[in-house]
Each structure stands twice: as structure tokens, then as C-alpha cells.
Design an enzyme around this catalytic site. Structure first.
Site, mmCIF file in Angstrom:
data_model
loop_
_atom_site.group_PDB
_atom_site.id
_atom_site.type_symbol
_atom_site.label_atom_id
_atom_site.label_comp_id
_atom_site.label_asym_id
_atom_site.label_seq_id
_atom_site.Cartn_x
_atom_site.Cartn_y
_atom_site.Cartn_z
ATOM 1 N N HIS A 37 -75.954 66.308 62.600
ATOM 2 C CA HIS A 37 -75.128 66.655 63.757
ATOM 3 C C HIS A 37 -75.703 66.048 65.036
ATOM 4 C CE1 HIS A 37 -74.099 70.257 61.135
ATOM 5 N NE2 HIS A 37 -72.926 69.727 61.381
ATOM 6 N N GLY A 150 -69.015 62.394 60.928
ATOM 7 C CA GLY A 150 -69.912 61.746 59.983
ATOM 8 C C GLY A 150 -69.172 61.255 58.749
ATOM 9 N N GLU A 151 -69.664 60.182 58.165
ATOM 10 C CA GLU A 151 -69.032 59.602 56.983
ATOM 11 C C GLU A 151 -69.352 60.371 55.706
ATOM 12 O OE1 GLU A 151 -70.089 55.461 56.893
ATOM 13 O OE2 GLU A 151 -68.509 54.924 58.328
#
Length: 283
Positions: A37, A150-151
Site C-alpha cells: 500500500h 496494485g497489479e
């Protein structure tokens, strides 16, 4: 650091800022923050004047009531962690369920051109209706210039891009690389619930993805898939839910390799009752 629990107060403050600044970045989270994060927040700070971080465990995207109940909630710790990144340009929005949904805690129904039925959608009923509902609502409240995801949740990232396209929302969606522990395990708030033995075994997930990527260079998708399934069948602490090689645009499982298309391998694994997901680009 400014903290808000009410959407009206947040909107009023952000509107006062917009008269003097250029851009507002946005990092939506469900809390239990970790280095993954924080990497999103740092990128958002690099590219924007201010960054809003929402911390909200969204009930409508959980298909498992027990998972919702057990999901870690660590707001005070999360705020303290964010202060180590930047005390002046981060704004925290930690609403109640009532502030987001009023008394109608339910998802809207969305069509994402079929993306919602693949992988996670096939195993988590109504999940992406919940995701679409909360992300659209947060975009309307925050009105960010850019939003960062995020991926690790690559399917979710593609669905949010489709959401922005379908509803012509004035926000640019930025995908960010998966943040991993030194042993390769993808960072996740759920990792804190792993037992010591499960945590020691969990890096096997990424190790298997890396080997699958190497193998995909010379072998068929069917061969790679069967190999991965065999590897997980030997692991008593990890139960494979699915391993799928898919086109990154349609998210549909591969039928025959094409040099003109890009593929990713997606995996979902249970360690006890804790569900872990990961993925890797194959070409």
C-alpha cells in the site's frame, strides 16, 4: 495529517484545496496497510499535490461472511504508518458503512463486457458488483485526478479501467507493480493471518509462477497448467483453487498461443481458510 469520517466534510475540504493546487491522487484501500500500500501512496505523492487514502472494508464485495468478519481492521496503526510517509500531503478518509451506503448496503449491478465473469468472478459470486459499486462511489466522493491500484489484483485493475471507460469518469487509473516480500510472497493484508508454517510455505506460490513463466516460453498453456496443478497437489498446506493463463485484455483463458497477444498467469490458493491470489506476466 487530515482525517475524515464523513464524505461531506471530506468533499468540502478537497474543494477548498482545488482552488489552490493542481492534482489530487487517490489510493483506495481496505486498511491493514503494508509496504505494498505504501508503495502506491509514495507513487501517488510523486505525481500529485495531495493524496487521499481511503480506509474502508467494503461489505458488498465479500461473498464469504466469515472472511468479512475476520478481515483485519487496524485504523490507528494504519494512520500512524501513513504519517511515516508524509504528514502534510496525505488525507485519510475512513468512513463508516452508513456514510458510504446510508441504509441501503447492497451492490449495484454492473456489466464490464464479460470481464467480471472470468477467474475471480467465477469463484466469488457478486464480487465485482461490490467492487464496481464502492470504487464508483469513492471516485464520485473524492473526484481524484489519478487513482492507483496494485497489479496483484490485476483483474480488478482491468475492471476498474473498464468502469472508468463505460461511465466516462474523469480519473486516470494507474496500475502499479506487485510489491513482494523478500521471499517473493505478494504483499497482502491477509498475510498477517497466516500461521508460521503457512507463511513459510506461501512463497511456493510465486516460485511456481516464475517456473510457469519460464516453461510457457516453450510449452503449451495446457502443459503448463497441468504441471502447476501437479506441483500444488504435492503441498499439504496449500490448496489450489485455480490456475489460469489468460489474455490480459479479455481475461479469457488461452486457447492457442499467439505472438500478437499478451498473457498473464493467475492463481488463487487457500492456506487453511486464508485465500491468497497472485499473477505474473508471461510475455
Amino acid at each position: 495529517m487530515k482525517n475524515f469520517e464523513n464524505k461531506s466534510d471530506l468533499s468540502e475540504y478537497l474543494n477548498s484545496l482545488r482552488a489552490h493546487i493542481g492534482t489530487i491522487g487517490f489510493v483506495p484501500t481496505m486498511g491493514a496497510l503494508h509496504k505494498g500500500h505504501l508503495s502506491l501512496v509514495k507513487k501517488a505523492l510523486d505525481e500529485n499535490d495531495y493524496v487521499v487514502v481511503s480506509i474502508f472494508v467494503n461489505p458488498t464485495q465479500f461473498d464469504n461472511e466469515e472472511d468479512l468478519i475476520k478481515y483485519p481492521r487496524t485504523l490507528d496503526k494504519d494512520v500512524t504508518l501513513l504519517k511515516t510517509v508524509n504528514k502534510d500531503r496525505i488525507i485519510v478518509y475512513a468512513p463508516s458503512v452508513e456514510d458510504i451506503y446510508n441504509t441501503n448496503v447492497r451492490s449495484n449491478s454492473f456489466s464490464f463486457d464479460g470481464l467480471e465473469f472470468e477467474m475471480e468472478g467465477a469463484f466469488r459470486d457478486g464480487h465485482f458488483d461490490g467492487v464496481g459499486t464502492i470504487v464508483k462511489r469513492l471516485f464520485e466522493i473524492v473526484e481524484p485526478t489519478k487513482a492507483y491500484f496494485g497489479e496483484k489484483d490485476f483483474q480488478q485493475l482491468q475492471i476498474i479501467r473498464k468502469l472508468v471507460e463505460l461511465y466516462q469518469l474523469p480519473v486516470k487509473v494507474i496500475g502499479c507493480p506487485i510489491h513482494r516480500a523478500t521471499d517473493g510472497l505478494a504483499m497482502s493484508s491477509r498475510n498477517t493471518r497466516l500461521t508460521k508454517a503457512q507463511r513459510e510455505m506461501a512463497p511456493f506460490i510465486y516460485k511456481t509462477l516464475v517456473n510457469a513463466k519460464i516453461m510457457f516460453g516453450t510449452k503449451s498453456a495446457k502443459y503448463v497448467t497441468e504441471w502447476v496443478e501437479k506441483q500444488f497437489s504435492k503441498q499439504p498446506l496449500l490448496k489450489l483453487e485455480y490456475f489460469i493463463i489468460a489474455d490480459i485484455i479479455t481475461l479469457k483463458p488461452i486457447k492457442r498461443k499467439s505472438k500478437k497477444k499478451s498473457y498473464r498467469a493467475f492463481v488463487a490458493v487457500y492456506a487453511g481458510d486464508i485465500r491468497l491470489i497472485d499473477n505474473i506476466a508471461l510475455n
